[in-house]
Motif scaffolding. Structure first.
Motif, PDB file in Angstrom:
ATOM      1  N   SER A 111      98.616  52.222  22.741  1.00 33.92           N
ATOM      2  CA  SER A 111      98.260  52.671  24.150  1.00 33.92           C
ATOM      3  C   SER A 111      99.913  52.386  24.902  1.00 33.92           C
ATOM      4  CB  SER A 111      97.186  51.962  24.866  1.00 33.92           C
ATOM      5  OG  SER A 111      97.226  50.494  25.042  1.00 33.92           O
ATOM      6  N   ASP A 113     100.905  51.634  29.132  1.00 32.80           N
ATOM      7  CA  ASP A 113     100.384  51.438  30.350  1.00 32.80           C
ATOM      8  C   ASP A 113     101.710  51.785  31.372  1.00 32.80           C
ATOM      9  OD1 ASP A 113      99.333  50.868  32.893  1.00 32.80           O
ATOM     10  OD2 ASP A 113      98.782  48.709  32.432  1.00 32.80           O
ATOM     11  N   ALA A 180     100.424  57.477  21.721  1.00 38.49           N
ATOM     12  CA  ALA A 180      99.411  56.922  20.968  1.00 38.49           C
ATOM     13  C   ALA A 180      99.294  57.855  19.722  1.00 38.49           C
ATOM     14  CB  ALA A 180      98.073  56.860  21.848  1.00 38.49           C
TER      15      ALA A 180
END
Length: 207
Positions: A111, A113, A180
């Motif tokens: 992932s 962020d 991802a």
């Protein structure tokens, strides 16, 4: 030896498969400006030997099947960007950490962020490498020297680590464009492996 400070964002021009190996042609004006036959250039963190080149334009390398299978190089296609770094000069500044260009394993982006000025990226980690990765320690991700900002718990069944990417890293390396599932090459800090080996020699791992 390398430092993990990416010098140039190059491009994979072509892949010529030759049985149990492949010949890659990679465009990189900076790293080829002073290239010679036999020079070492790290491509996404993999130390490769220059076998042909056009100064200021491109260089060619031969990659064995084992390297293609055990690194993320095998997933590359013509047109893909690649991180490039020439071997460190003895009189140069040591900007990153000791990087051998010998990939220990591969992971993938779990992932990311995205914040205004930086991105936090979580990357999977092979179980046998987890013991070498510590918070605030160094790790090489596809040829980029990074500081580990967080690690999974020791009993996590699928280990991971996180790195925080600043704008320069996002703009000047392939890490800025990874999403991802994308694979990455990983090289842990070789000093950690030396320490483990020395301790094993002293006490059979009991210390």
């Amino acid at each position: 030896m390398f430092t993990g400070i990416v010098e140039e964002l190059g491009t994979l021009d072509s892949v010529e498969t030759t049985g149990d190996s492949a010949r890659l042609r990679i465009r990189g004006p900076l790293v080829t400006s002073d290239a010679h036959h036999g020079d070492s250039i790290a491509v996404n963190g993999v130390c490769l030997t220059v076998t042909g080149w056009e100064p200021g334009e491109y260089f060619e390398v031969d990659v064995m099947a084992e390297s293609l299978d055990r690194t993320a190089l095998g997933a590359l296609s013509p047109g893909d960007p690649v991180n490039l770094e020439r071997a460190m000069r003895a009189d140069a500044r040591f900007g990153g950490h000791i990087v051998q260009g010998h990939v220990d394993g591969t992971g993938h982006v779990i992932s990311r962020d995205e914040h205004e000025h930086w991105h936090v990226v979580r990357i999977s980690l092979p179980g046998d490498l987890a013991r070498y990765v510590v918070e605030k320690g160094s790790i090489t991700v596809s040829g980029t020297s990074l500081t580990v900002s967080a690690v999974s718990a020791a009993d996590e069944p699928e280990p991971w680590f996180e790195v925080s990417l600043i704008p320069t890293t996002l703009a000047d390396t392939i890490l800025g464009g990874l999403g991802a599932g994308d694979p990455v090459n990983l090289e842990v800090d070789v000093l950690a492996k030396y320490v483990e080996r020395l301790l094993d020699g002293r006490g059979g791992g009991s210390h």
